[in-house]
Scaffold this motif. Structure first.
Motif, PDB file in Angstrom:
ATOM      1  N   SER A  35       0.820  -1.221   0.000  1.00 54.33           N
ATOM      2  CA  SER A  35       0.000   0.000   0.000  1.00 54.33           C
ATOM      3  C   SER A  35       0.850   1.266   0.000  1.00 54.33           C
ATOM      4  CB  SER A  35      -0.904   0.009   1.234  1.00 54.33           C
ATOM      5  OG  SER A  35      -1.746  -1.106   1.216  1.00 54.33           O
ATOM      6  N   ARG A  36       1.849   1.264   0.868  1.00 52.83           N
ATOM      7  CA  ARG A  36       2.683   2.466   1.008  1.00 52.83           C
ATOM      8  C   ARG A  36       3.475   2.709  -0.279  1.00 52.83           C
ATOM      9  NH1 ARG A  36       6.789   3.174   5.794  1.00 52.83           N
ATOM     10  NH2 ARG A  36       6.886   0.949   5.440  1.00 52.83           N
ATOM     11  N   TYR A  37       3.910   1.611  -0.869  1.00 55.25           N
ATOM     12  CA  TYR A  37       4.667   1.702  -2.117  1.00 55.25           C
ATOM     13  C   TYR A  37       3.841   2.404  -3.184  1.00 55.25           C
ATOM     14  CZ  TYR A  37       5.988  -0.098  -6.725  1.00 55.25           C
ATOM     15  OH  TYR A  37       6.268  -0.215  -8.046  1.00 55.25           O
ATOM     16  N   TYR A  38       2.564   1.996  -3.292  1.00 53.10           N
ATOM     17  CA  TYR A  38       1.694   2.607  -4.304  1.00 53.10           C
ATOM     18  C   TYR A  38       1.489   4.082  -4.030  1.00 53.10           C
ATOM     19  CZ  TYR A  38       0.613  -1.940  -6.277  1.00 53.10           C
ATOM     20  OH  TYR A  38       0.719  -3.142  -6.889  1.00 53.10           O
ATOM     21  N   LEU A  39       1.332   4.415  -2.766  1.00 41.99           N
ATOM     22  CA  LEU A  39       1.125   5.825  -2.438  1.00 41.99           C
ATOM     23  C   LEU A  39       2.342   6.645  -2.853  1.00 41.99           C
ATOM     24  CD1 LEU A  39      -0.597   8.025  -1.129  1.00 41.99           C
ATOM     25  CD2 LEU A  39       0.556   7.528   1.028  1.00 41.99           C
ATOM     26  N   LYS A  40       3.501   6.128  -2.454  1.00 40.51           N
ATOM     27  CA  LYS A  40       4.738   6.881  -2.740  1.00 40.51           C
ATOM     28  C   LYS A  40       4.947   7.079  -4.241  1.00 40.51           C
ATOM     29  CE  LYS A  40       7.489   5.854   1.332  1.00 40.51           C
ATOM     30  NZ  LYS A  40       8.427   4.852   1.874  1.00 40.51           N
ATOM     31  N   LYS A  41       4.468   6.098  -4.993  1.00 38.79           N
ATOM     32  CA  LYS A  41       4.634   6.140  -6.434  1.00 38.79           C
ATOM     33  C   LYS A  41       3.922   7.348  -7.035  1.00 38.79           C
ATOM     34  CE  LYS A  41       4.292   2.907 -10.190  1.00 38.79           C
ATOM     35  NZ  LYS A  41       5.167   1.928 -10.651  1.00 38.79           N
ATOM     36  N   PHE A  42       2.810   7.749  -6.447  1.00 39.38           N
ATOM     37  CA  PHE A  42       1.993   8.791  -7.072  1.00 39.38           C
ATOM     38  C   PHE A  42       1.909  10.076  -6.252  1.00 39.38           C
ATOM     39  CE2 PHE A  42       0.309   4.752  -8.645  1.00 39.38           C
ATOM     40  CZ  PHE A  42       0.410   4.967 -10.015  1.00 39.38           C
ATOM     41  N   PHE A  43       2.334   9.984  -5.021  1.00 38.60           N
ATOM     42  CA  PHE A  43       2.111  11.105  -4.119  1.00 38.60           C
ATOM     43  C   PHE A  43       3.318  12.033  -4.115  1.00 38.60           C
ATOM     44  CE2 PHE A  43       1.941  12.655   0.425  1.00 38.60           C
ATOM     45  CZ  PHE A  43       0.833  13.469   0.244  1.00 38.60           C
ATOM     46  N   VAL A  44       3.050  13.263  -4.356  1.00 44.04           N
ATOM     47  CA  VAL A  44       4.132  14.245  -4.249  1.00 44.04           C
ATOM     48  C   VAL A  44       3.803  15.174  -3.094  1.00 44.04           C
ATOM     49  CG1 VAL A  44       5.404  16.085  -5.380  1.00 44.04           C
ATOM     50  CG2 VAL A  44       4.599  14.119  -6.712  1.00 44.04           C
ATOM     51  N   HIS A  45       4.642  15.102  -2.109  1.00 44.19           N
ATOM     52  CA  HIS A  45       4.419  15.880  -0.909  1.00 44.19           C
ATOM     53  C   HIS A  45       4.643  17.353  -1.178  1.00 44.19           C
ATOM     54  CE1 HIS A  45       3.927  16.079   3.384  1.00 44.19           C
ATOM     55  NE2 HIS A  45       3.841  14.752   3.406  1.00 44.19           N
ATOM     56  N   THR A  46       3.832  18.207  -0.552  1.00 41.96           N
ATOM     57  CA  THR A  46       4.028  19.633  -0.754  1.00 41.96           C
ATOM     58  C   THR A  46       5.405  20.040  -0.289  1.00 41.96           C
ATOM     59  OG1 THR A  46       2.249  19.547   0.830  1.00 41.96           O
ATOM     60  CG2 THR A  46       2.076  21.188  -0.914  1.00 41.96           C
ATOM     61  N   ARG A  47       5.735  19.555   0.888  1.00 39.67           N
ATOM     62  CA  ARG A  47       7.092  19.826   1.345  1.00 39.67           C
ATOM     63  C   ARG A  47       7.897  18.573   1.114  1.00 39.67           C
ATOM     64  NH1 ARG A  47       6.610  21.310   7.271  1.00 39.67           N
ATOM     65  NH2 ARG A  47       4.758  20.019   7.059  1.00 39.67           N
ATOM     66  N   GLU A  48       8.938  18.697   0.375  1.00 40.75           N
ATOM     67  CA  GLU A  48       9.707  17.504   0.058  1.00 40.75           C
ATOM     68  C   GLU A  48      10.371  16.913   1.284  1.00 40.75           C
ATOM     69  OE1 GLU A  48      12.301  17.779  -3.456  1.00 40.75           O
ATOM     70  OE2 GLU A  48      10.606  18.944  -4.233  1.00 40.75           O
ATOM     71  N   SER A  49      10.746  15.669   1.169  1.00 44.38           N
ATOM     72  CA  SER A  49      11.502  14.950   2.195  1.00 44.38           C
ATOM     73  C   SER A  49      10.804  14.834   3.542  1.00 44.38           C
ATOM     74  CB  SER A  49      12.897  15.566   2.403  1.00 44.38           C
ATOM     75  OG  SER A  49      12.786  16.730   3.202  1.00 44.38           O
ATOM     76  N   VAL A  50       9.473  14.893   3.526  1.00 44.98           N
ATOM     77  CA  VAL A  50       8.761  14.591   4.759  1.00 44.98           C
ATOM     78  C   VAL A  50       8.465  13.091   4.756  1.00 44.98           C
ATOM     79  CG1 VAL A  50       6.644  14.962   6.070  1.00 44.98           C
ATOM     80  CG2 VAL A  50       7.760  16.871   4.914  1.00 44.98           C
ATOM     81  N   PRO A  51       8.931  12.366   5.744  1.00 42.23           N
ATOM     82  CA  PRO A  51       8.666  10.930   5.741  1.00 42.23           C
ATOM     83  C   PRO A  51       7.199  10.658   6.051  1.00 42.23           C
ATOM     84  CG  PRO A  51       9.780  11.546   7.774  1.00 42.23           C
ATOM     85  CD  PRO A  51       9.674  12.792   6.947  1.00 42.23           C
ATOM     86  N   LEU A  52       6.717   9.525   5.510  1.00 43.60           N
ATOM     87  CA  LEU A  52       5.327   9.141   5.723  1.00 43.60           C
ATOM     88  C   LEU A  52       5.159   8.594   7.131  1.00 43.60           C
ATOM     89  CD1 LEU A  52       3.157   9.457   3.646  1.00 43.60           C
ATOM     90  CD2 LEU A  52       3.500   7.066   2.974  1.00 43.60           C
ATOM     91  N   LYS A  53       4.502   9.376   7.974  1.00 41.26           N
ATOM     92  CA  LYS A  53       4.332   8.929   9.365  1.00 41.26           C
ATOM     93  C   LYS A  53       2.971   8.264   9.526  1.00 41.26           C
ATOM     94  CE  LYS A  53       6.560  12.724  11.416  1.00 41.26           C
ATOM     95  NZ  LYS A  53       6.210  13.849  12.238  1.00 41.26           N
ATOM     96  N   PRO A  54       2.910   7.236  10.339  1.00 42.14           N
ATOM     97  CA  PRO A  54       1.618   6.576  10.521  1.00 42.14           C
ATOM     98  C   PRO A  54       0.604   7.504  11.172  1.00 42.14           C
ATOM     99  CG  PRO A  54       3.379   5.372  11.668  1.00 42.14           C
ATOM    100  CD  PRO A  54       3.984   6.597  11.083  1.00 42.14           C
TER     101      PRO A  54
END
Lengths: 462, 638
Positions: A35-54
């Motif tokens: 699931s996380r892999y798919y999100l990362k594939k398409f998601f561009v964070h507004t602020r770069e380099s913010v890790p995906l926190k639960p």
């Protein structure tokens, strides 16, 4: 499971979890190890380099494989073991509207996620031990719940009060069974067994409790399917007029049984939070006289199954009293509300406006006069029939009702046998059958058929 | 005691291979004997390695065979060609059926044994078996070769080779006797325990646990005041166990019933602290269904007295077994306490009671064939699997013996399922649950109890017995005739009508007048063959004179409706039993399975999906996940 089962642990499943149509926000859920892999594939964070926190809402944009930004979204990630399904899970919230959410789903599926089957999220939740079977069914009900009351009953199921109640019943049943079993395996020893009469009492008590629960199905059915009101009366009494008047004034609900063709009209309305199923028997002759037998039999069946019969009387007809005296005894047993229609015609001639039959509610479908009082009376009648849903002890599923009745039958059989010591092993047999019936409600006894049935009732993404 | 010199019976059998024997059975108790006899019955050679060839199948505790739930096992042993039923029929001194006031599915035969005659009978029977040797030695070590069993080494160092080994060591494995604070290493009073064997099993990687059991003191019957006890007589006609029993006429020996007094309670309560169970000296758990007398007074403090059954140990002895008075209390407390039991005021003890702790191998380590998972060719039977009781041991011994032969023959193992036999229920329970106390059979353990009865053991198992070569043709033909006659009788009872007004005491039960079939009459509570016999007399000659046939017919009529009802369940049960899980299945790699479930599955290694669901603590969800993985696994394979 009865369906072809493609689910496997390597799959990551995806579905839109908000209802179709326009809305402020739409959501897509991913569940599975990637699931996380798919999100990362398409998601561009507004602020770069913010890790995906639960469990933290992340804001950014969903960018397609072709590099186009589809929408601004928020996304949340739930780690394995801490989500609804028990698997790694991601939920993406985008702007409402069919097109956007469908594009997002399409991108994810193109990337390899598998569209979820109906009920699959909940099935995973069940399989991973997050919810028991009764709760899984309750989820289906909550989703289908249209009115506040049906929502409440389902929520009580989900919270487990219902499961706990069944478990308590089961435990008491097991206790009786244990007494009987002890009489078989240790009958020759010096142990103090409950005498037959005591066992009989214990079973009687259980019968009462199981019966009470099984009977709550009527209330449960009202919650699920709505309070069933059949509008009957002689031809031209104004049945369809009342039907249409109520439909116009109240919020219509979606037919919970789509695709059924009927030879009568049936609609659902929300009446002060209660789902009411209105049935117009206009197409079916219900009055006396020259009726076709088949039509009357059909109408009578509808009336028998209804919670209330609204019997329309045409006050403008001179012989309405005589007709009523003829019609009422011929109707099947059922709570009846008499409504005297066409008072508008009578009001023109004030002298005639006297209804000497007690309990008849005056109404004019043409002017709408009296409709407020009628609705109030309907609500009063519904409330009187409503089970106490706050206790959570309402059977809303037909499957549960059947199992409870099965347990009831077995208990009744056991009851006559415990009195005879030479039939104890047969009583034990019946008690075991009763226990298994209860076990099938909470899913303690697992059968593929039961699961297949339950999960096939779910819609995709719920 | 038996005056038999230690002997080694030499068989003159052809050596098929380099091994001394096909199968070695370590232990000559109830499990060991049945195992070895099954082996020779199936045409293989066996050796029983036991410390004392004169004590084969000795009853270490209660001098009785059968009882509720256990008699069904004995009948199953009998139907599968075992010896236990025949041995007790030949040497029993009192027979009766328990639970006769209940329905026939739970009628259970129990016999008092002459324990010396019993062991003599078994020893004599074994000595007549060509392919069977009894070797007097203490098993010391399990020998292996290429990850398979290769034989044993005795404690004295002698190597005996074999292709399979059945370990049936009872309480001898690491046995430790407690009498008060006194501890003695022994398997039975005065007999050395097998400690090296425990070490050997441990070094092979087996996990051992400790269980506890106990036995009462034995009494000198001449010092008992019998007039103060209640008499219990045997049943006539004598209910023998075996289908092949020739029957015999003899005067049955009575048993007696008495109870403890208020003084007993005082003495025992004052000495709780001196019992090894309460002093902490014994940490392992004993059976809840067979507690020591101190345990009874401790746990049921409200109960003023307890029943004690006085059972003779045989005809040639005055020794009495006080059933219900097992104890691990010190000698002087035992003596003082037993003399407060009514009728035992002047009693003299011939032997002391004791508690015994012994090693067992938690049964997750064996599969449903009783072969250990760790070492091919090694089988466990009886108390080593955590059970208690001669009957439980015998049934396992028989199954282990059969499966040891099938293993050598490279054939499929023989596994009985829960719908077929109490034996199947027992072994399935053992391999899906952790042992918390010695396991004893009860009828309530069998979910298909109405179909698992004494009277139909042969109907259930003879098919298997014939296939495996465990019974002779004559037995089968006789049974075949019996079955046909039963059917004929059922049809007769079904079509014969009697007038309700002719029914003496029971006619008030019927509201209607007119007639009723005998079959319907037999479905009434409290109506059995005895009650309808006078009615049958009126139809002279139409009905069978054979009581067994009538009983069989009546019981089948009584339960038919219930069994039909259960058929569907059994069907479903069989279906999930048929969904096999490969033994090598790697649960640890399965995703979606809770860690706890993974551990359970890995530990118990279910044979089928059905069995997986019965493992304690496993949820329906766990099984569902397993089923998904299994399907995938199988799809990949095919």
């Amino acid at each position: 499971m009865c369906r072809k089962n493609r689910s496997s642990d390597d799959d990551t499943i995806v579905a839109i979890i908000t209802p179709p149509g326009e809305g402020g926000i739409a959501a897509v859920r991913l569940a599975g190890r990637h699931s996380r892999y798919y999100l990362k594939k398409f998601f561009v964070h507004t602020r770069e380099s913010v890790p995906l926190k639960p469990f933290v809402m992340h804001y950014g944009s969903f960018v397609s494989a072709a590099g186009e930004t589809i929408d601004e979204i928020t996304a949340v990630y739930m780690p394995k073991g801490k989500s609804y399904t028990g698997l790694e899970q991601v939920e993406v919230f985008c702007h409402g509207g069919r097109q956007i959410v469908r594009l997002i789903l399409q991108e994810l599926v193109n990337a390899g996620a598998r569209p979820a089957e109906p009920g699959e999220f909940t099935r995973l939740a069940f399989l991973n031990g997050n919810i028991d079977l009764a709760k899984a069914e309750a989820v289906a009900e909550i989703i289908a719940a249209d009115t506040e009351h049906s929502y409440q009953a389902s929520r009580e199921h989900l919270l487990g009060a219902y499961s706990r109640h069944i478990e308590q019943l089961r435990e008491d049943l097991v206790n009786v069974a244990a007494e009987v079993e002890a009489g078989i395996d240790f009958g020759e020893e010096e142990i103090e067994l409950a005498p037959g009469i005591k066992l009989k009492q214990m079973i009687d008590h259980l019968i009462d409790r199981v019966k009470e629960l099984a009977d709550s199905y009527r209330g449960g059915r009202i919650i699920r399917e709505g309070f069933k009101v059949v509008i009957g009366g002689r031809a031209n009494a104004g049945k369809s007029s009342l039907f249409n008047l109520l439909l116009r004034q109240e919020r219509a609900l979606v037919n919970p049984f789509p695709g059924t063709t009927r030879d009568y009209l049936s609609e659902w309305i929300d009446l002060e939070g209660f789902a009411v199923n209105l049935i117009d028997t206009a197409g079916l002759r219900t009055g006396g006289g020259t009726v076709e037998k088949a039509g009357r039999a059909h109408a009578h069946r509808l009336i028998r199954d209804s919670d209330l019969l609204v019997w329309m009387i045409d006050l403008s007809r001179k012989n309405y009293r005589v007709n009523l005296q003829k019609d009422l005894p011929a109707l099947p047993k059922c709570p009846i509300l008499l409504v005297g229609n066409k008072i508008d015609l009578l009001l023109k001639n004030r002298k005639q406006f006297k209804i000497n039959i007690e309990g008849v509610m005056p109404l004019s479908c043409t002017t709408g006069r009296g409709i407020g009082l009628l609705k109030k009376e309907l609500v009063r009648r519904i409330e009187a029939n409503m089970p106490d849903i706050t206790s959570g002890l309402v059977v809303t599923s037909l499957r549960h009702k059947q199992k409870l009745h099965m347990a009831l039958r077995n208990l009744k059989q056991a009851r006559t046998k415990v009195a005879y010591s030479e039939s104890l092993e047969l009583a034990a047999f019946d008690l075991r059958q009763a226990i298994s019936a209860l076990d099938e409600i909470t899913g303690r006894i697992y059968t593929e058929e039961v699961l297949g049935k339950i999960f096939s009732r779910f819609c995709v993404g719920k | 005691m038996m005056e038999q010199a230690a002997k080694t019976y030499k068989a003159n059998r052809p050596r098929l291979n380099l091994s001394d024997y096909d199968i070695i059975v370590v232990g000559g108790g109830h499990a060991g004997v049945e195992a070895a006899l099954a082996v020779v019955r199936m045409g293989r050679s066996a050796a029983i390695v036991t410390m004392d060839a004169g004590k084969l199948a000795l009853m270490s505790c209660n001098p009785a065979i059968g009882g509720i739930g256990k008699s069904q096992l004995v009948k199953e042993i009998d139907a599968l060609g075992g010896l236990m039923a025949q041995a007790i029929d030949a040497t029993g001194i009192q027979f009766r059926r328990l639970n006769l006031s209940r329905g026939p599915a739970v009628w259970s035969t129990r016999a008092q044994a002459d324990r010396i005659a019993y062991t003599d009978y078994i020893a004599e029977f074994c000595s007549r078996q060509k392919n069977l040797d009894v070797i007097e030695a203490l098993g010391g070590e399990i020998l292996t070769e290429n990850d398979r069993v290769a034989g044993i080494r005795t404690e004295k160092g002698k190597i005996i080779s074999s292709r399979a080994v059945v370990v049936a060591t009872g309480t001898f494995l690491g046995g430790l006797i407690h009498i008060g604070a006194k501890k003695t290493k022994a398997g039975r009073m005065g007999e050395p325990a097998a400690y090296k064997l425990s070490d050997s099993l441990r070094s092979l990687g087996f996990e051992l646990g400790r269980l506890k059991t106990g036995t009462p003191p034995r009494l000198n019957g001449e010092t008992i005041d019998w007039s103060r006890c209640e008499v219990q007589l045997g049943e006539v006609p004598i209910p023998f166990f075996s289908h092949s029993s020739p029957g015999r006429e003899f005067d049955q020996t009575p048993c007696h019933l008495t109870c403890t007094s208020s003084r007993t309670k005082e003495i025992i309560s004052e000495n709780f602290h001196r019992s090894p169970i309460f002093s902490g000296q014994i940490k392992s758990t004993g059976p809840r269904y067979c507690p020591s007398i101190e345990d009874k007074f401790y746990r049921f403090a409200d109960k003023p007295r307890h029943q004690i059954f006085l059972e003779p140990e045989g005809n040639g002895t005055n020794e009495i077994y006080p059933n219900g008075f097992a104890t691990g209390l010190p000698e002087e407390v035992q003596k003082a306490a037993i003399r407060t039991v009514i009728g035992l005021e002047e009693v003299e003890l011939t032997k002391l009671g004791y508690a015994i702790e012994y090693d067992y191998c938690p049964a997750y380590q064996v599969g449903p064939s009783l072969e250990t998972r760790r070492l091919r060719g090694l089988f466990f039977a009886g108390q080593i699997n955590g059970t208690s009781g001669y009957e439980e041991a015998g049934a396992q011994g028989l199954m282990a013996g059969i499966n040891a032969v099938l293993y050598i023959n490279k054939e499929e193992p023989f596994v009985l399922d829960r719908s077929e036999a109490y034996t199947g229920v027992m072994i399935d329970d053992l391999v899906t649950r952790s042992t918390t106390e010695p396991y004893r059979m009860f009828t309530s353990r069998a979910e298909y109890r109405l179909a698992l009865r004494e009277d139909n053991a042969r109907d259930r198992l003879f098919g298997h017995a014939v296939r495996l070569g465990l019974i002779n043709k004559e037995s089968f033909d006789r049974f075949y005739r019996l079955q046909a006659e039963t059917q004929k009788e059922i049809a007769l009872l079904d079509e014969t009508r009697v007038r309700i007004s002719d029914l003496q005491e029971i006619k008030h039960r019927f509201k209607k007048r007119g007639t009723i079939t005998l079959a319907d009459l037999l479905k009434q509570p409290g109506i059995g063959v005895r009650e309808i016999l006078p009615l049958l007399a009126a139809h002279n000659g139409r009905f069978s004179n054979d009581r067994e046939i009538l009983e069989r017919a009546a019981i089948r009529i009584r339960y038919q409706g219930y069994i039909d009802k259960q058929e569907r369940e059994i069907e479903k049960f069989r279906k999930s039993e048929a969904e096999s899980v490969p033994d090598s299945f790697d649960y640890r790699s399965l995703t979606g399975l809770k860690r706890e479930a993974k551990e359970k599955f890995t530990r118990f290694r279910p044979r089928s999906l059905g069995q997986a669901g019965r493992i304690e603590g496993v949820t329906p969800g766990d099984v569902a996940v397993l089923s998904v993985h299994l399907r995938k696994y199988k799809a990949l394979r095919s």
